[in-house]
Write a protein that holds these residues in place. Structure first.
Motif, PDB file in Angstrom:
ATOM      1  N   ASN A  23       1.305  -1.657   0.365  1.00 25.19           N
ATOM      2  CA  ASN A  23      -0.156   0.235   0.303  1.00 25.19           C
ATOM      3  C   ASN A  23       0.768   1.336  -0.045  1.00 25.19           C
ATOM      4  O   ASN A  23       0.462   2.011  -0.837  1.00 25.19           O
ATOM      5  CB  ASN A  23      -0.967   0.461   1.488  1.00 25.19           C
ATOM      6  CG  ASN A  23      -1.947  -0.727   1.027  1.00 25.19           C
ATOM      7  OD1 ASN A  23      -2.507  -1.659  -0.179  1.00 25.19           O
ATOM      8  ND2 ASN A  23      -2.144  -1.518   2.150  1.00 25.19           N
ATOM      9  N   GLN A  24       1.969   1.260   0.637  1.00 29.06           N
ATOM     10  CA  GLN A  24       2.681   2.148   0.721  1.00 29.06           C
ATOM     11  C   GLN A  24       3.526   3.052  -0.614  1.00 29.06           C
ATOM     12  O   GLN A  24       3.822   3.865  -1.074  1.00 29.06           O
ATOM     13  CB  GLN A  24       3.777   1.843   1.447  1.00 29.06           C
ATOM     14  CG  GLN A  24       4.624   3.204   2.004  1.00 29.06           C
ATOM     15  CD  GLN A  24       4.482   4.683   2.288  1.00 29.06           C
ATOM     16  OE1 GLN A  24       2.669   4.245   3.067  1.00 29.06           O
ATOM     17  NE2 GLN A  24       3.678   5.503   1.843  1.00 29.06           N
ATOM     18  N   GLN A  25       4.206   1.553  -1.183  1.00 26.40           N
ATOM     19  CA  GLN A  25       4.714   1.822  -2.753  1.00 26.40           C
ATOM     20  C   GLN A  25       3.238   2.527  -3.743  1.00 26.40           C
ATOM     21  O   GLN A  25       3.745   3.178  -4.540  1.00 26.40           O
ATOM     22  CB  GLN A  25       4.940   0.740  -2.754  1.00 26.40           C
ATOM     23  CG  GLN A  25       6.463  -0.074  -2.405  1.00 26.40           C
ATOM     24  CD  GLN A  25       6.756  -1.635  -2.407  1.00 26.40           C
ATOM     25  OE1 GLN A  25       5.988  -2.594  -3.266  1.00 26.40           O
ATOM     26  NE2 GLN A  25       7.545  -2.010  -2.271  1.00 26.40           N
ATOM     27  N   LEU A  26       1.961   2.071  -3.454  1.00 23.35           N
ATOM     28  CA  LEU A  26       0.869   2.531  -4.498  1.00 23.35           C
ATOM     29  C   LEU A  26       0.731   4.001  -3.842  1.00 23.35           C
ATOM     30  O   LEU A  26       0.892   4.441  -4.929  1.00 23.35           O
ATOM     31  CB  LEU A  26      -0.195   1.572  -4.757  1.00 23.35           C
ATOM     32  CG  LEU A  26      -0.513   0.617  -4.302  1.00 23.35           C
ATOM     33  CD1 LEU A  26      -1.656  -0.301  -3.929  1.00 23.35           C
ATOM     34  CD2 LEU A  26       0.446  -0.031  -6.509  1.00 23.35           C
ATOM     35  N   LEU A  27       1.281   4.403  -2.633  1.00 21.68           N
ATOM     36  CA  LEU A  27       1.351   5.721  -2.066  1.00 21.68           C
ATOM     37  C   LEU A  27       1.990   6.327  -3.079  1.00 21.68           C
ATOM     38  O   LEU A  27       1.686   7.917  -3.463  1.00 21.68           O
ATOM     39  CB  LEU A  27       0.860   5.806  -0.748  1.00 21.68           C
ATOM     40  CG  LEU A  27      -0.148   5.259  -0.198  1.00 21.68           C
ATOM     41  CD1 LEU A  27      -0.645   5.094   1.616  1.00 21.68           C
ATOM     42  CD2 LEU A  27      -1.669   6.066  -0.880  1.00 21.68           C
ATOM     43  N   ASP A  28       3.391   5.573  -2.772  1.00 16.61           N
ATOM     44  CA  ASP A  28       4.398   6.366  -3.355  1.00 16.61           C
ATOM     45  C   ASP A  28       4.259   6.669  -5.074  1.00 16.61           C
ATOM     46  O   ASP A  28       4.705   7.931  -5.276  1.00 16.61           O
ATOM     47  CB  ASP A  28       5.613   5.990  -3.257  1.00 16.61           C
ATOM     48  CG  ASP A  28       6.182   5.967  -1.599  1.00 16.61           C
ATOM     49  OD1 ASP A  28       5.479   6.828  -0.664  1.00 16.61           O
ATOM     50  OD2 ASP A  28       7.048   5.148  -1.644  1.00 16.61           O
ATOM     51  N   ARG A  29       4.163   5.528  -5.719  1.00 16.51           N
ATOM     52  CA  ARG A  29       3.699   5.816  -7.230  1.00 16.51           C
ATOM     53  C   ARG A  29       2.407   7.214  -7.425  1.00 16.51           C
ATOM     54  O   ARG A  29       2.538   7.312  -8.075  1.00 16.51           O
ATOM     55  CB  ARG A  29       2.982   4.475  -7.682  1.00 16.51           C
ATOM     56  CG  ARG A  29       4.371   3.683  -7.530  1.00 16.51           C
ATOM     57  CD  ARG A  29       4.014   2.097  -7.831  1.00 16.51           C
ATOM     58  NE  ARG A  29       5.139   1.377  -8.110  1.00 16.51           N
ATOM     59  CZ  ARG A  29       5.400   0.028  -8.777  1.00 16.51           C
ATOM     60  NH1 ARG A  29       3.941  -0.514  -9.023  1.00 16.51           N
ATOM     61  NH2 ARG A  29       6.122  -0.205  -8.898  1.00 16.51           N
ATOM     62  N   ILE A  30       1.463   6.925  -6.235  1.00 17.91           N
ATOM     63  CA  ILE A  30      -0.018   7.908  -6.633  1.00 17.91           C
ATOM     64  C   ILE A  30       0.610   9.239  -6.724  1.00 17.91           C
ATOM     65  O   ILE A  30       0.533  10.417  -7.453  1.00 17.91           O
ATOM     66  CB  ILE A  30      -0.661   7.561  -5.879  1.00 17.91           C
ATOM     67  CG1 ILE A  30      -1.693   6.734  -6.347  1.00 17.91           C
ATOM     68  CG2 ILE A  30      -1.777   8.817  -5.876  1.00 17.91           C
ATOM     69  CD1 ILE A  30      -2.564   5.828  -5.851  1.00 17.91           C
ATOM     70  N   GLU A  31       1.571   9.415  -5.596  1.00 14.50           N
ATOM     71  CA  GLU A  31       2.335  11.032  -5.297  1.00 14.50           C
ATOM     72  C   GLU A  31       3.128  11.369  -6.672  1.00 14.50           C
ATOM     73  O   GLU A  31       3.282  12.425  -6.893  1.00 14.50           O
ATOM     74  CB  GLU A  31       3.500  11.306  -4.274  1.00 14.50           C
ATOM     75  CG  GLU A  31       1.612  11.006  -2.356  1.00 14.50           C
ATOM     76  CD  GLU A  31       2.869  10.269  -1.698  1.00 14.50           C
ATOM     77  OE1 GLU A  31       4.017  10.787  -1.621  1.00 14.50           O
ATOM     78  OE2 GLU A  31       2.336  11.041  -0.428  1.00 14.50           O
ATOM     79  N   ALA A  32       4.009  10.050  -7.444  1.00 12.28           N
ATOM     80  CA  ALA A  32       4.489  10.637  -8.423  1.00 12.28           C
ATOM     81  C   ALA A  32       4.143  10.843  -9.531  1.00 12.28           C
ATOM     82  O   ALA A  32       4.024  12.116 -10.303  1.00 12.28           O
ATOM     83  CB  ALA A  32       5.244   9.620  -8.496  1.00 12.28           C
ATOM     84  N   LEU A  33       2.950  10.230  -9.424  1.00  8.76           N
ATOM     85  CA  LEU A  33       2.517  10.500 -11.457  1.00  8.76           C
ATOM     86  C   LEU A  33       1.547  12.013 -11.009  1.00  8.76           C
ATOM     87  O   LEU A  33       2.115  12.868 -11.669  1.00  8.76           O
ATOM     88  CB  LEU A  33       1.082   9.513 -10.874  1.00  8.76           C
ATOM     89  CG  LEU A  33       1.803   8.565 -11.664  1.00  8.76           C
ATOM     90  CD1 LEU A  33       0.292   7.055 -11.576  1.00  8.76           C
ATOM     91  CD2 LEU A  33       2.248   8.085 -12.459  1.00  8.76           C
ATOM     92  N   GLU A  34       1.403  12.176  -9.963  1.00 11.15           N
ATOM     93  CA  GLU A  34       0.316  13.610  -9.055  1.00 11.15           C
ATOM     94  C   GLU A  34       1.417  14.794  -9.208  1.00 11.15           C
ATOM     95  O   GLU A  34       1.171  15.515 -10.263  1.00 11.15           O
ATOM     96  CB  GLU A  34       0.020  14.194  -7.919  1.00 11.15           C
ATOM     97  CG  GLU A  34      -1.174  12.720  -7.352  1.00 11.15           C
ATOM     98  CD  GLU A  34      -1.506  12.858  -6.106  1.00 11.15           C
ATOM     99  OE1 GLU A  34      -1.480  13.796  -5.471  1.00 11.15           O
ATOM    100  OE2 GLU A  34      -2.779  12.713  -5.949  1.00 11.15           O
ATOM    101  N   ARG A  35       3.201  14.300  -8.939  1.00 11.75           N
ATOM    102  CA  ARG A  35       4.344  15.316  -9.166  1.00 11.75           C
ATOM    103  C   ARG A  35       4.623  15.904 -10.862  1.00 11.75           C
ATOM    104  O   ARG A  35       4.097  16.566 -11.236  1.00 11.75           O
ATOM    105  CB  ARG A  35       4.908  14.959  -8.665  1.00 11.75           C
ATOM    106  CG  ARG A  35       5.164  15.008  -7.321  1.00 11.75           C
ATOM    107  CD  ARG A  35       6.474  15.592  -6.542  1.00 11.75           C
ATOM    108  NE  ARG A  35       7.463  14.341  -6.801  1.00 11.75           N
ATOM    109  CZ  ARG A  35       6.949  13.206  -5.974  1.00 11.75           C
ATOM    110  NH1 ARG A  35       6.245  12.799  -4.902  1.00 11.75           N
ATOM    111  NH2 ARG A  35       7.768  11.560  -6.170  1.00 11.75           N
ATOM    112  N   THR A  36       4.246  14.245 -11.011  1.00 13.82           N
ATOM    113  CA  THR A  36       4.676  14.131 -13.054  1.00 13.82           C
ATOM    114  C   THR A  36       3.371  15.575 -13.430  1.00 13.82           C
ATOM    115  O   THR A  36       3.258  15.722 -14.565  1.00 13.82           O
ATOM    116  CB  THR A  36       4.549  13.163 -13.507  1.00 13.82           C
ATOM    117  OG1 THR A  36       5.366  12.340 -12.741  1.00 13.82           O
ATOM    118  CG2 THR A  36       4.861  12.994 -14.950  1.00 13.82           C
ATOM    119  N   GLN A  37       1.863  14.793 -13.380  1.00 15.77           N
ATOM    120  CA  GLN A  37       0.996  15.446 -13.540  1.00 15.77           C
ATOM    121  C   GLN A  37       1.019  16.586 -13.286  1.00 15.77           C
ATOM    122  O   GLN A  37       0.651  17.913 -14.803  1.00 15.77           O
ATOM    123  CB  GLN A  37      -0.533  15.082 -13.095  1.00 15.77           C
ATOM    124  CG  GLN A  37      -1.674  15.814 -13.649  1.00 15.77           C
ATOM    125  CD  GLN A  37      -2.279  15.103 -13.531  1.00 15.77           C
ATOM    126  OE1 GLN A  37      -2.792  14.808 -12.150  1.00 15.77           O
ATOM    127  NE2 GLN A  37      -3.519  15.338 -14.168  1.00 15.77           N
TER     128      GLN A  37
END
Length: 325
Positions: A23-37
């Motif tokens: 779950n933490q890894q998924l959250l980190d990926r989501i945050e990275a995608l949001e930053r990229t967006q």
């Protein structure tokens, strides 16, 4: 039974820890995608702003500006610009201010110089060095002007008097910053004058003159020397044919019991006087001389200030000569 419960508890704890890590890894990926967006959104906004600026600039520019911009973008900054040319025939009777053409072009890197017109057109902005040399023959002079876009920037001058043998050079150089399209040329500031031609005159009155009006010009009808044809004996006026230093001499003779005052006039202004009174027997002279610098077209004469009696012929003279130019 107790052992089983402990085992189940351990298995449940192990499973719970694994899911939390995922779950933490998924959250980190989501945050990275949001930053990229967010970064992509900012980049799109910048592109949109640049596009609006480009459209606004295009609207302001006309076709000539765009064409010039395209042309400047096509210029290779490493392309050299250089020319060298000379005149391969004698040139005389130049018109004042006329551009000097150079019919023999030996180098024209960048094709910026037109030998037929004598004009260099700057192909690209930069710092330029220009050098020129104009040679004149003995007894002539010249003044050359270096011109940029119709404005004189520099001069060169040469005079080859009759005293000096051979040729003289009017040479100079200039370093100037030019913009694309600027035009440069050299021009004749005044037509070459033949300085070897002498200017001299000598004349006298060959009859008695009386009843002379105040301020009247004295004519000298007998002209014995008139090199350069600058003196009009019937009018008594010398017209300067070329600038220089001139010597003038005059002598007026009056009879016993009379007096005279003679003025030397330049362009209507009294420059010098001579005076004589014949109280004693015989004749007396009102003589004088003057050295004066004249310009072309200046007029010189001698005039009566006041004279009583008669002016005698033959010994009443007026002479002038060019000393130097």
């Amino acid at each position: 039974m107790t052992v089983r419960k402990s085992l189940l508890i351990c298995l449940f704890w192990i499973c719970s820890s694994s899911e939390a890590s995922q779950n933490q890894q998924l959250l980190d990926r989501i945050e990275a995608l949001e930053r990229t967006q967010t970064e992509l959104r900012h980049f799109v906004e910048k592109l949109s702003k640049s596009d609006r600026c480009a459209k606004a600039l295009s609207a302001k520019c006309n076709g000539n500006d765009i064409e010039r911009l395209n042309k400047r973008l096509e210029v290779n900054p490493t392309t050299p610009v250089a020319f060298s040319a000379y005149i391969n025939h004698s040139v005389d009777k130049l018109v004042h201010g006329a551009v000097i053409p150079f019919d023999k072009v030996t180098m024209n890197e960048g094709n910026a110089f037109n030998g037929g017109t004598g004009i260099f057109t700057c192909p690209k902005s930069g710092l330029y060095l220009f050098m020129w040399n104009v040679m004149v023959d003995q007894g002539h002079s010249t003044q050359i002007t270096f011109v940029v876009n119709g404005a004189i920037r520099r001069w060169s001058y040469a005079v080859a008097t009759a005293i000096n043998s051979g040729y003289q050079n009017a040479a100079n150089h200039d370093i100037v910053r030019l913009n694309e399209g600027d035009k440069v040329w050299i021009a004749d500031d005044y037509a070459s004058v033949n300085l070897s031609t002498p200017v001299a005159f000598s004349a006298y009155i060959n009859h008695f003159v009386s009843n002379i009006a105040f301020g009247s010009v004295n004519p000298f009808e007998k002209v014995t020397t008139n090199e350069g044809n600058a003196f009009n004996g019937l009018m008594g006026i010398f017209t300067c044919p070329k600038p220089g230093l001139y010597l003038f001499m005059w002598n007026i003779i009056v009879d016993h019991g009379y007096s005279t005052q003679i003025n030397m006039i330049i362009n209507g202004s009294v420059r010098r006087w001579s005076y004589a009174t014949a109280i004693n027997s015989g004749y007396t002279n009102a003589a004088n001389h003057d050295i004066v610098r004249l310009n072309e077209g200046d007029k010189v004469w001698i005039a009566n200030e006041r004279t009583s009696g008669e002016i005698h012929p033959h010994h009443t003279t007026f002479s002038g000569v060019l000393l130097s130019s």
